[in-house]
Design an enzyme around this catalytic site. Structure first.
Site: not given
Ligand SMILES: Nc1ncnc2c1ncn2[C@@H]1O[C@H](COP(=O)(O)OP(=O)(O)O)[C@@H](O)[C@H]1O
Ligand SMILES: O=C(O)c1ccc[n+]([C@@H]2O[C@H](COP(=O)([O-])O)[C@@H](O)[C@H]2O)c1
Length: 203
Positions: A10, A36, A17, A12-15, A142
């Site tokens: 998905g 990453d 992790t 970037t920064n979608g959640g 971020r």
């Protein structure tokens, strides 16, 4: 012994992790490969005509090394777990000789469905997206190993996301789309249920 690979892809920064960490806490014998971790060094990242280092393309990543890491897990998940500090459930240890127990691998990253050798490995493919405004907002909070220069999001990150998303949809994976705007608890519950069902079908 059964092996089961879950893709968490998905934007970037979608959640990704956040969801992955939650699943790692609850799924048995679960290891993870983070895309990453395979970014090349900054001086190996090419600079585009737009003046930006091209981080959001597949060639910015050492995908060969990533595939080899996944293969390492596939060949020997017990050894992989041990060497990555993942503790195995007693049940799995006992049944090692008996072909029972399940080993799970989560492959997490923003381009995990855009690289041919990885496309067919997944038993479950999840894809988290969030709208442009929210993505830009979260990204601005971020800090990566190399901080975003001004204009990177609109000039490189978001356009590349749209391009890769289109490419990925043409590769026609059976993706389960997740709304990254809902609470992380709701996302976790939805994914967890879907995984449990898939595991039950396989046993
Ligand atoms: N469901 C959610 N709702 C709101 N914010 C979230 C949610 N999931 C993650 N976040 C936040 O968004 C940011 C990026 O999350 P992260 O899991 O690191 O995303 P990714 O791995 O996809 O880049 C973090 O600040 C995180 O706290
Ligand atoms: O991790 C790094 O070394 C790194 C260095 C520069 C940039 N990144 C960014 O990492 C992003 C993908 O990671 P993520 O967790 O946001 O999905 C991608 O959009 C890149 O622009 C990541």
């Amino acid at each position: 012994k059964m092996k089961f690979i879950i893709g968490i892809g998905g934007v970037t920064n979608g959640g990704k992790t956040t969801l992955t960490n939650r699943l790692l806490q609850t799924l048995p014998n679960c290891c993870v490969v983070h895309q990453d971790d395979f970014f090349k060094k900054p001086n190996q990242i090419e600079v585009g005509e737009d003046g930006f280092r091209q981080w959001d393309v597949i060639t910015a990543l050492d995908m060969e090394a990533m595939v080899n890491t996944v293969k390492g897990w596939q060949e020997n998940p017990v050894k992989f777990a041990r060497s990555h500090g993942v503790s195995l459930s007693p049940e799995t240890m006992e049944s090692e000789s008996e072909q029972k127990g399940v080993h799970i691998l989560i492959v997490e990253g923003f381009l995990i469905y855009n690289y041919k050798p990885l496309i067919d490995i997944y038993d479950k493919c999840f894809y988290i997206s969030i709208p442009y405004e929210e993505c830009k907002r979260r990204r601005s909070t971020r800090t990566y190993t190399v901080p975003d220069p001004p204009g990177l999001f609109d000039g490189h990150v978001w356009p590349m996301y749209l391009k890769h998303r289109k490419e990925m949809e043409n590769n026609c994976n059976i993706l389960e789309y997740l709304d990254g705007m809902t609470s992380s608890e709701d996302i976790y519950n939805e994914v967890s249920e879907s995984i449990q069902n898939a595991l039950l079908n396989r046993l």
